[in-house]
Design a protein around this motif. Structure first.
Motif, PDB file in Angstrom:
ATOM      1  N   CYS A  67       0.705  -1.097   0.123  1.00 50.68           N
ATOM      2  CA  CYS A  67       0.091  -0.071   0.191  1.00 50.68           C
ATOM      3  C   CYS A  67       0.918   1.260  -0.151  1.00 50.68           C
ATOM      4  O   CYS A  67       1.831   1.375   0.828  1.00 50.68           O
ATOM      5  CB  CYS A  67      -0.968   0.005   1.348  1.00 50.68           C
ATOM      6  N   THR A  68       0.684   2.305  -0.697  1.00 55.26           N
ATOM      7  CA  THR A  68       1.301   3.199  -0.866  1.00 55.26           C
ATOM      8  C   THR A  68       0.863   4.598   0.036  1.00 55.26           C
ATOM      9  O   THR A  68      -0.460   4.850  -0.194  1.00 55.26           O
ATOM     10  CB  THR A  68       1.433   3.973  -2.352  1.00 55.26           C
ATOM     11  N   ILE A  69       1.769   5.310   0.898  1.00 53.62           N
ATOM     12  CA  ILE A  69       1.355   6.584   1.513  1.00 53.62           C
ATOM     13  C   ILE A  69       1.948   7.437   0.749  1.00 53.62           C
ATOM     14  O   ILE A  69       3.052   7.496   0.536  1.00 53.62           O
ATOM     15  CB  ILE A  69       1.608   6.466   3.173  1.00 53.62           C
ATOM     16  N   ASN A  70       0.991   8.432   0.375  1.00 55.48           N
ATOM     17  CA  ASN A  70       1.520   9.577  -0.724  1.00 55.48           C
ATOM     18  C   ASN A  70       1.450  10.808   0.366  1.00 55.48           C
ATOM     19  O   ASN A  70       0.414  10.993   0.836  1.00 55.48           O
ATOM     20  CB  ASN A  70       0.550   9.793  -1.657  1.00 55.48           C
ATOM     21  N   TYR A  71       2.722  11.409   0.737  1.00 56.40           N
ATOM     22  CA  TYR A  71       2.686  12.380   1.811  1.00 56.40           C
ATOM     23  C   TYR A  71       3.115  13.677   1.181  1.00 56.40           C
ATOM     24  O   TYR A  71       4.251  13.432   0.356  1.00 56.40           O
ATOM     25  CB  TYR A  71       3.252  11.998   2.971  1.00 56.40           C
ATOM     26  N   GLU A  72       2.700  14.692   1.801  1.00 51.21           N
ATOM     27  CA  GLU A  72       3.243  16.088   1.277  1.00 51.21           C
ATOM     28  C   GLU A  72       3.673  16.876   2.723  1.00 51.21           C
ATOM     29  O   GLU A  72       3.044  16.885   3.737  1.00 51.21           O
ATOM     30  CB  GLU A  72       2.115  16.986   0.786  1.00 51.21           C
ATOM     31  N   LEU A  73       4.890  17.446   2.652  1.00 55.22           N
ATOM     32  CA  LEU A  73       5.468  18.191   3.778  1.00 55.22           C
ATOM     33  C   LEU A  73       5.449  19.611   3.660  1.00 55.22           C
ATOM     34  O   LEU A  73       6.073  20.090   2.318  1.00 55.22           O
ATOM     35  CB  LEU A  73       6.836  17.616   4.347  1.00 55.22           C
TER      36      LEU A  73
END
Lengths: 263, 216
Positions: A67-73
């Motif tokens: 499963c992919t966690i797509n994150y933005e900081l």
């Protein structure tokens, strides 16, 4: 025998999982801050989930791989450069009949700088999820809830984030007048205060809340279920009451997620 | 044996489930069990459906009547008990039992110039057994419904045999008309857990109506 039985195999479950990920949308994490030497980092983060492959493990575990966690900081980096403040010493020269004539006292001060940094990345993870069916607030819900906290491979992301921070700091420092002779000093100070281990730890602190307690909703319907919609003023909607809804994984020759309910 | 078999999704409603759904449907929309002409039914409402009188020369206003059915009781294959001959319940079939209360508006007129008369209702109750099968119709991807078609009817008890045949046919037509209103969306079969693309069924087996396919 239950009044209604519905079942899906792993292929269909993949499709429902991806729909659940889309329905979850983008999740925001609480913002935070940390400091290291002359650096102060304030951040906010958001993440969404996609992909993954389902495997059923009776009676109530669903494994989701890759499963992919797509994150933005969004990081607001502040550097306190006051440690570079310097005053040039006065030079005095005795001049006959005049006395000592000294050069003026010249001090260089460096105000703190603030650098905004945006960073995004995707990480794959695998985990087991618990299959649950609950009646809450008049709705039947079937969720898969993550068991434990999965291990996230933060290495590549940490390197990339550190690189992004380093590049941003360098660009910001170059714009400061008279900073040239002090660049090496600043670089040493920052590297000593904030290295790869610190970035890795920071990413872990930011991303763990996204996956800890992660829940995907596979099903939600009112207990007072509209079986047939209204067909005009003379044909009111037809409702039934859903009772005793259960969800479990069965394997009678083929792993399946089976939902049973009474009317 | 798995429920989905060679497909990705399965949905099934048991015999009890079908009867509960029928009760819910006809409870919410009783007009699909009550039909009548004037003077029995003045206008169509939620509780009753007005139908046209049977036109006949010399009968002012036509022949008035009323047909009322009890909520059909379904029995999915295999049968719970014997059916009245010649009905036999086979695989992928279901039986339906209902009570039909038929009322005729019996017009009594005088002779000659005294044509105006009075309408007196006369009624009879018939026990109706039928066998049929489920039919599916799909409207769009993942959207469709299941309804029931009656193949044969037996009205109990009727004599002579010729009248038996007439009433069997009449009640078969009426029952098909009534049951055509009972259209069960696919979403009932899986309580809207997923949108089913129908690939197999509806099948009637082990006291259950089953459908299988993919999902949208």
């Amino acid at each position: 025998m239950p009044d209604v039985v519905a079942a899906i195999d792993e292929t269909a479950a993949n499709s429902l999982l991806h729909d659940a990920e889309s329905a979850l949308g983008t999740v925001d994490a609480p913002s935070g801050s940390t400091s290291a030497g002359p650096l102060v980092l304030q951040w906010s983060a958001s993440a969404s989930f996609s992909g993954g492959t389902v495997a059923f493990t009776p009676p109530d575990v669903i494994a989701i791989d890759n499963c992919t966690i797509n994150y933005e900081l969004s990081v607001d980096l502040s550097i306190d450069l006051s440690f570079l403040d310097i005053c040039l010493p006065q030079v005095c020269v005795p001049i006959p009949c005049v006395g000592n004539v000294c050069t003026p006292k010249i001090c260089l001060t460096f105000p703190p700088i603030s650098i905004p940094i945006s960073f995004s990345e995707a990480i794959e993870f695998s985990a087991d999820f618990d299959l649950t069916a609950t009646l809450a607030g008049g709705d039947w819900e079937i969720d898969v809830v993550i068991l434990g906290v999965p291990t996230l491979d933060l290495g590549p992301g940490a390197l990339a984030l550190l690189e992004a921070i380093t590049v941003a700091i360098a660009a910001a420092l170059e714009a400061i007048p008279l900073i040239g002779p002090f660049l090496a000093l600043i670089t040493v100070a920052i590297a000593a205060a904030f290295g790869i281990a610190d970035v890795t730890g920071l990413l872990g602190d930011i991303l763990t809340p996204f996956v800890s307690g992660l829940k995907f909703k596979l099903y939600k319907q009112p207990q007072h279920f509209e079986a047939i919609p209204a067909g005009g003023a003379l044909d009111p909607a037809v409702f039934v009451t859903l009772q005793n809804l259960t969800a479990e994984v069965q394997d009678a020759g083929k792993p399946e997620l089976v939902v049973s309910v009474d009317i | 044996m798995s429920l989905t078999g060679a497909h990705h999704a399965f949905a099934g409603v048991s015999e009890d489930g079908v009867n509960k759904i029928a009760h819910a449907f006809f409870g919410a929309r009783p007009r699909y069990l009550h039909y009548g002409t004037t003077p029995f039914v003045g206008t169509t409402t939620i509780t009753e459906t007005q139908v046209s009188t049977i036109a006949f020369p010399g009968i002012p206003g036509g022949i008035s009547y009323m047909v009322e059915l009890s909520i059909p009781q379904f029995d999915l294959y295999p049968p719970n008990g014997p059916l009245p001959p010649p009905l036999v319940l086979g695989p992928n079939q279901l039986s339906v039992k209902t009570e039909a209360h038929i009322t005729l508006g019996c017009l009594q007129t005088g002779a000659g110039s005294e044509k105006r008369g009075t309408t007196t209702p006369v009624s009879t109750d018939l026990e109706v057994w039928a066998i049929g099968h489920p039919v599916s119709q799909t409207f769009s991807l993942g959207v469709g419904d299941i309804y029931f078609h009656v193949d044969d009817v037996k009205v109990m008890p009727v004599a002579p045999a010729s009248l038996d045949l007439v009433l069997d046919c009449l009640l078969r037509m009426i029952l098909n008309g009534v049951l055509s209103s009972l259209q069960l969306p696919f979403k009932i079969f899986n309580v809207d857990f997923f949108k089913l693309i129908l690939e197999e069924g509806p099948l009637v087996t082990a006291n259950q109506i089953e459908i299988r396919g993919g999902i949208v």
